[in-house]
Design a protein around this motif. Structure first.
Motif, PDB file in Angstrom:
ATOM      1  N   SER A  98      38.435  34.247  42.532  1.00  0.00           N
ATOM      2  CA  SER A  98      39.799  34.716  42.011  1.00  0.00           C
ATOM      3  C   SER A  98      40.234  33.852  41.100  1.00  0.00           C
ATOM      4  N   LEU A 101      38.407  34.635  37.813  1.00  0.00           N
ATOM      5  CA  LEU A 101      38.914  35.835  37.262  1.00  0.00           C
ATOM      6  C   LEU A 101      40.352  35.846  36.521  1.00  0.00           C
ATOM      7  N   SER A 102      41.212  35.049  37.306  1.00  0.00           N
ATOM      8  CA  SER A 102      42.459  34.679  36.508  1.00  0.00           C
ATOM      9  C   SER A 102      42.345  34.161  35.248  1.00  0.00           C
ATOM     10  N   PHE A 156      35.118  43.429  43.481  1.00  0.00           N
ATOM     11  CA  PHE A 156      36.249  42.539  43.292  1.00  0.00           C
ATOM     12  C   PHE A 156      36.710  43.335  41.797  1.00  0.00           C
ATOM     13  N   LEU A 157      35.894  43.440  41.055  1.00  0.00           N
ATOM     14  CA  LEU A 157      36.271  43.907  39.484  1.00  0.00           C
ATOM     15  C   LEU A 157      36.893  45.393  39.633  1.00  0.00           C
ATOM     16  N   THR A 159      38.045  46.836  42.115  1.00  0.00           N
ATOM     17  CA  THR A 159      39.562  46.857  42.950  1.00  0.00           C
ATOM     18  C   THR A 159      40.718  46.234  41.871  1.00  0.00           C
ATOM     19  N   LEU A 160      40.283  44.999  41.168  1.00  0.00           N
ATOM     20  CA  LEU A 160      41.550  44.647  40.504  1.00  0.00           C
ATOM     21  C   LEU A 160      41.537  45.585  39.173  1.00  0.00           C
ATOM     22  N   ARG A 163      44.170  48.117  40.508  1.00  0.00           N
ATOM     23  CA  ARG A 163      45.283  47.744  40.932  1.00  0.00           C
ATOM     24  C   ARG A 163      46.228  47.224  39.620  1.00  0.00           C
ATOM     25  N   THR A 164      45.400  46.854  38.665  1.00  0.00           N
ATOM     26  CA  THR A 164      46.098  46.240  37.411  1.00  0.00           C
ATOM     27  C   THR A 164      46.071  47.280  36.296  1.00  0.00           C
ATOM     28  N   ASN A 166      43.994  46.830  34.124  1.00  0.00           N
ATOM     29  CA  ASN A 166      43.703  45.942  32.935  1.00  0.00           C
ATOM     30  C   ASN A 166      42.463  45.923  32.637  1.00  0.00           C
ATOM     31  N   TYR A 169      38.838  43.626  32.846  1.00  0.00           N
ATOM     32  CA  TYR A 169      37.993  43.510  33.984  1.00  0.00           C
ATOM     33  C   TYR A 169      36.845  44.296  33.607  1.00  0.00           C
ATOM     34  N   TRP A 287      39.713  54.747  34.652  1.00  0.00           N
ATOM     35  CA  TRP A 287      40.752  54.662  35.711  1.00  0.00           C
ATOM     36  C   TRP A 287      41.013  55.786  36.595  1.00  0.00           C
TER      37      TRP A 287
END
Length: 519
Positions: A98, A101-102, A156-157, A159-160, A163-164, A166, A169, A287
């Motif tokens: 995490s 990734l941030s 993870f990528l 899901t993020l 969620r975002t 963005n 990712y 997306w």
């Protein structure tokens, strides 16, 4: 000192055993581990135990449980051992991944928004250079050759990204796969169904070109997605949603349109162009596809090819005619008529299709970047009148605004003209000011051009940009710094008032004429 020397010799010996192969090696390491593990909490002896663990391919769960329960032991554990812990402990692996990734997102955004740095362009670095970055290399090392850990990172990528929204990712998904490709981690790249497609696309981006051979390869991957394996389209769409992929596809499409004008060709007859648009459509739907879990390739609207592209090409022809006219001998009446004829309102199809089609929007945006780069004033003013109407607010996305602002900063003299300011600020930027990121890009632009703007225009802009409690800290900070910069320049530009005695006899002395030196 002696203990340290003995410890180093023992660790070197353990590493030698680790290089051997077969059951004899496994037996020796198992015996050593059984005898040494009880002293793992003794700091001076811990490196020896860790060396044995590092060389043991399959560590017994009992040992791994001890390492996980003790934070100090866990922190001292080598990545090779942690991989065996992470495989069965997704939340612990997530805790490790995490912050990386941030950091990755933060690094991308720093390049996009940094108002102090004009030399680093977001699209500047090659794919090979980008994947040498710290985060990508660390993730590749953490994964090693573990398919399970690789799958976790991809999850993870996804899901993020969901969620975002963005898109960075998506970039990381492609960069990580290609970093493992560079390291020749066959265990992973041989089973990732996106590997060959991503590799082929990566080569095109690196060479800034897609030839017939590569276009056939890329088309082959898209055409041969088998029934029951449609889910791979989700990952392919993420690869194509990467801003670097979008940039390549759109730039290449604009180049082909210029070529078609030159050879008097039709867009629908150019197979490479159609493939680029197909890949753009897939990338821009990433997306929605992953969110809905409806893995179907979006159909490219044929009218984008038959109606929108010819309208966009007519703008390009207008630009070329005006440029050519400016170079001809000065028959002023003829030149004026030519410029007027090729500077009128946009064809209706341009505005209509950018409102309805993401593909049309992206192409209009890249046409805008092209005229901005060439400092084509008329071309830029025409397209700016409709650009804010792009579908899904595409024209207010960071990579585009970053590039547009970079070109505008290098064309500062235009900001003195009211018609330019009206089109750029009133018709385009102000339409997106409710978005935090648009405010940041506009503040960056003003940082460099504020001294060229008419005072009333600058005051209007600063008033409109004044942050509220809804804006982030970075917007507030940049606004305050810009305000300070403007105030300090205004103070230095005000002429100092001198105490002059108007009754002084010097007031009646005429100003001396300039002295001319004559040969």
């Amino acid at each position: 000192m002696l203990l340290q020397e003995l410890r180093e010799k023992l660790i070197a010996h353990i590493n030698e055993i680790g290089k051997q192969e077969g059951k004899e090696r496994d037996r020796k390491l198992k015996d050593l581990l059984t005898k040494s593990f009880p002293v793992v909490k003794v700091k001076a002896l811990r490196p020896i135990v860790m060396a044995i663990l590092k060389n043991t391919p399959q560590i017994d769960d009992n040992y791994l449980k001890v390492l996980v329960r003790d934070r100090e032991l866990y922190n001292d554990t080598d990545t090779e051992v942690k991989r065996q812990i992470w495989k069965d402990n997704q939340s612990l692996f997530g805790d490790e991944v995490s912050p990386l990734l941030s950091q990755y997102i933060s690094e991308k955004e720093n390049v996009l928004f940094d108002h102090t740095n004009l030399s680093t362009q977001f699209f500047g670095p090659s794919p090979k250079v980008r994947r040498q970055g710290e985060v990508v290399q660390k993730l590749a090392h953490m994964i090693g050759n573990s398919v399970k850990l690789y799958d976790m990172v991809l999850q993870f990528l996804r899901t993020l990204f969901l969620r975002t929204r963005n898109v960075h990712y998506c970039t990381l998904r492609a960069e990580l796969l290609m970093a493992l490709h560079d390291l020749e981690v066959q265990d992973i790249i041989s089973i990732d169904p996106c590997h060959k497609f991503t590799w082929c696309l990566d080569a095109c981006i690196r060479e800034k070109n897609v030839d017939i051979k590569r276009s056939r390869e890329l088309q082959g991957f898209l055409d041969n997605v088998k029934r029951g394996q449609e889910q791979v389209l989700g990952d392919l769409s993420m690869t194509l949603c990467d801003p670097y992929a979008i940039n390549f596809l759109a730039t290449s499409a604009i180049k082909i349109l210029h070529h078609l004008i030159y050879v008097e060709g039709m867009p629908r007859d150019n197979t490479i162009l159609i493939l680029l648009l197909r890949m753009l459509a897939l990338g821009l739907s990433a997306w929605v596809m992953i969110d809905s879990q409806d893995f179907k390739e979006p159909k490219l609207d044929s009218q984008v090819v038959t109606k929108f592209l010819p309208a966009l090409m007519s703008l390009m022809v207008d630009d070329q005619v005006r440029q050519l006219s400016s170079k001809l001998p000065p028959d002023e009446r003829e030149a004026a008529i030519t410029v007027i004829e090729h500077s009128g309102p946009l064809p209706d199809a341009v505005e209509a299709y950018i409102q309805d089609s993401s593909v049309a929007s992206i192409l209009a945006m890249y046409y805008t970047l092209n005229v901005a780069r060439l400092k084509d004033r008329v071309g830029l003013l025409r397209i700016l009148t409709v650009l804010a109407n792009c579908k899904d607010d595409r024209a207010f996305e960071d990579p585009f605004l970053h590039s547009l602002v970079s070109f505008l900063i290098h064309n500062p003299e235009e900001f003195q003209a009211e018609d330019f300011c009206t089109a750029l600020f009133d018709e385009f930027f102000f339409a997106g000011l409710s978005r935090d990121n648009v405010t940041r890009h506009l503040l960056k632009l003003l940082w460099y051009v504020h001294s060229r703007l008419p005072t009333s225009r600058l005051h209007t802009l600063m008033k409109a940009l004044q942050p509220t409690h809804q804006h982030g800290e970075k917007v507030h900070n940049l606004y305050e710094m810009l305000q300070t910069k403007i105030n300090s320049q205004e103070e230095t530009s005000v002429p100092l008032e001198m105490d002059i005695d108007i009754n002084s006899p010097l007031m009646s002395v005429p100003t001396p004429a300039p002295y001319h030196h004559t040969l």
